[in-house]
Design a protein around this motif. Sequence first.
Motif, mmCIF file in Angstrom:
data_model
loop_
_atom_site.group_PDB
_atom_site.id
_atom_site.type_symbol
_atom_site.label_atom_id
_atom_site.label_comp_id
_atom_site.label_asym_id
_atom_site.label_seq_id
_atom_site.Cartn_x
_atom_site.Cartn_y
_atom_site.Cartn_z
ATOM 1 N N GLU A 132 0.827 -1.202 0.000
ATOM 2 C CA GLU A 132 0.000 0.000 0.000
ATOM 3 C C GLU A 132 0.863 1.255 0.000
ATOM 4 O OE1 GLU A 132 -3.388 2.321 -0.059
ATOM 5 O OE2 GLU A 132 -3.126 0.173 -0.426
ATOM 6 N N ILE A 133 1.936 1.232 0.806
ATOM 7 C CA ILE A 133 2.856 2.378 0.849
ATOM 8 C C ILE A 133 3.495 2.583 -0.519
ATOM 9 C CG2 ILE A 133 5.032 3.218 1.842
ATOM 10 C CD1 ILE A 133 4.196 1.837 4.456
ATOM 11 N N ARG A 134 3.916 1.475 -1.137
ATOM 12 C CA ARG A 134 4.529 1.571 -2.463
ATOM 13 C C ARG A 134 3.519 2.127 -3.482
ATOM 14 N NH1 ARG A 134 5.484 -3.234 -2.835
ATOM 15 N NH2 ARG A 134 7.518 -3.263 -1.814
ATOM 16 N N LYS A 135 2.262 1.690 -3.384
ATOM 17 C CA LYS A 135 1.238 2.173 -4.297
ATOM 18 C C LYS A 135 1.004 3.662 -4.114
ATOM 19 C CE LYS A 135 -3.622 1.456 -5.562
ATOM 20 N NZ LYS A 135 -4.854 0.700 -5.266
ATOM 21 N N MET A 136 0.977 4.120 -2.827
ATOM 22 C CA MET A 136 0.782 5.538 -2.552
ATOM 23 C C MET A 136 1.928 6.368 -3.120
ATOM 24 S SD MET A 136 -0.656 5.394 1.361
ATOM 25 C CE MET A 136 -0.590 7.167 1.502
ATOM 26 N N ALA A 137 3.149 5.837 -2.997
ATOM 27 C CA ALA A 137 4.309 6.560 -3.533
ATOM 28 C C ALA A 137 4.194 6.709 -5.048
ATOM 29 C CB ALA A 137 5.592 5.824 -3.161
ATOM 30 N N GLU A 138 3.735 5.642 -5.736
ATOM 31 C CA GLU A 138 3.560 5.711 -7.185
ATOM 32 C C GLU A 138 2.476 6.723 -7.554
ATOM 33 O OE1 GLU A 138 2.686 1.712 -8.213
ATOM 34 O OE2 GLU A 138 4.775 1.003 -8.042
ATOM 35 N N GLU A 139 1.394 6.737 -6.766
ATOM 36 C CA GLU A 139 0.329 7.708 -7.029
ATOM 37 C C GLU A 139 0.834 9.135 -6.842
ATOM 38 O OE1 GLU A 139 -2.832 6.646 -4.458
ATOM 39 O OE2 GLU A 139 -3.491 4.924 -5.650
ATOM 40 N N GLN A 140 1.669 9.329 -5.805
ATOM 41 C CA GLN A 140 2.225 10.656 -5.559
ATOM 42 C C GLN A 140 3.123 11.095 -6.709
ATOM 43 O OE1 GLN A 140 4.077 10.251 -1.747
ATOM 44 N NE2 GLN A 140 2.203 10.527 -0.619
ATOM 45 N N ASP A 141 3.924 10.164 -7.246
ATOM 46 C CA ASP A 141 4.772 10.496 -8.399
ATOM 47 C C ASP A 141 3.913 10.906 -9.586
ATOM 48 O OD1 ASP A 141 7.002 9.934 -6.953
ATOM 49 O OD2 ASP A 141 7.206 7.871 -7.691
ATOM 50 N N GLU A 142 2.819 10.185 -9.805
ATOM 51 C CA GLU A 142 1.916 10.512 -10.918
ATOM 52 C C GLU A 142 1.297 11.890 -10.729
ATOM 53 O OE1 GLU A 142 -0.147 10.233 -14.438
ATOM 54 O OE2 GLU A 142 1.546 9.059 -13.678
ATOM 55 N N LEU A 143 0.889 12.194 -9.479
ATOM 56 C CA LEU A 143 0.313 13.509 -9.189
ATOM 57 C C LEU A 143 1.329 14.615 -9.422
ATOM 58 C CD1 LEU A 143 -1.776 12.744 -5.984
ATOM 59 C CD2 LEU A 143 -2.658 13.470 -8.194
ATOM 60 N N GLU A 144 2.567 14.321 -9.047
ATOM 61 C CA GLU A 144 3.621 15.326 -9.248
ATOM 62 C C GLU A 144 3.771 15.645 -10.731
ATOM 63 O OE1 GLU A 144 8.406 15.922 -8.466
ATOM 64 O OE2 GLU A 144 7.438 13.997 -8.133
ATOM 65 N N ARG A 145 3.788 14.599 -11.574
ATOM 66 C CA ARG A 145 3.912 14.820 -13.007
ATOM 67 C C ARG A 145 2.741 15.640 -13.551
ATOM 68 N NH1 ARG A 145 5.960 9.480 -12.689
ATOM 69 N NH2 ARG A 145 3.913 8.574 -13.104
ATOM 70 N N LYS A 146 1.548 15.358 -13.045
ATOM 71 C CA LYS A 146 0.374 16.109 -13.497
ATOM 72 C C LYS A 146 0.449 17.573 -13.060
ATOM 73 C CE LYS A 146 -2.793 12.183 -13.685
ATOM 74 N NZ LYS A 146 -4.036 11.589 -13.134
ATOM 75 N N LEU A 147 0.927 17.789 -11.804
ATOM 76 C CA LEU A 147 1.057 19.157 -11.301
ATOM 77 C C LEU A 147 2.054 19.948 -12.130
ATOM 78 C CD1 LEU A 147 0.989 18.614 -7.443
ATOM 79 C CD2 LEU A 147 -0.683 19.852 -8.809
#
Length: 330
Positions: free
Chosen positions: A225-240
Amino acid sequence: MIAINELEPLSNNLDKITTEIKTYQSIGGQAIFEIGRRLKWVKEHDLTHGQFGKWLESIHLNHSTANKFMKIVSELGNSEPVPNLGWHSLYLIATMPADERTKPQRLSNGETKKPEDMTVRELRETKRKLKQRDQELADKDAQIADQQAELEENRRTQVELNRRNAELSKQQPEPKVITKTVTKEVKPDDYEELKNKQAEYERRYDEIANQLAETRNKEKDARNEIRKMAEEQDELERKLEAAGRAVTDGQVKRAKNKAEYSAYRLVDDTDDFIRRHHPLEFQKDGLTNATDTTKERLVASMNELINFANDMMAVLNGKQIIEGEMIEND
């Protein structure tokens, strides 16, 4: 601002360094690295001849603030410079785990930001969450270690029971057949008790083994779950980064309209908090009998509350604050 490892060596003349620090104090937040660098230089080279504390007083810096400036330089001095951050924000970033300082973090309001884009309050919230996450992982590791130790103890007990049963079996006399007479098998007095204990140990062994397997599965799920959250955060960063961070005029107007409402709401929330959490109420509930861990967490929360109150008083008194903190100037 320039990274520390690109600057020229500093002078060993204390008067010159004192003048430079006072100059940087007068220009505000962007001088934090320069001030911290000079403080660190003076201390490491003993330019004050054992009078570092008195010298700090002469330039109107307390020892705690000076230590934080030096910590910022030690942890962040060789990294890419971050403009427009106050010393308190930089100190909070410097005291975060190194691998978390540049990662986007999800805040309680649903936003995702890098530490360098956060306010002091958001940085404190992020540090608390990271500390809680690390503590939960450490607690799970400790729980697994305890269960493994218990399993090993049960295994040794099982081996001992098997050994004793083998000895008891050897001690049991073989039945002898005598004309018209049958000799009964004789068992030790504690034979049934030992058999019951063995059965109980076997049951407990299986139970703990199942618990350990379940705990390991939960830990694996948590890490996934932590790894998944980190991947989601990376994706959000790219979108931002793709969308930009420009604030529209309409958003600015809405922010201003919300300011007055937020102030009134803060007054109501503060009054309600004081009524519900008056120290006398805590004494009634036996706060003094709380565990040391709970008391430490409460002390940390009270310190955060004091910092928040000090920041609010400074703003209400019309003082200028950089990222929620003031530089102590002449």
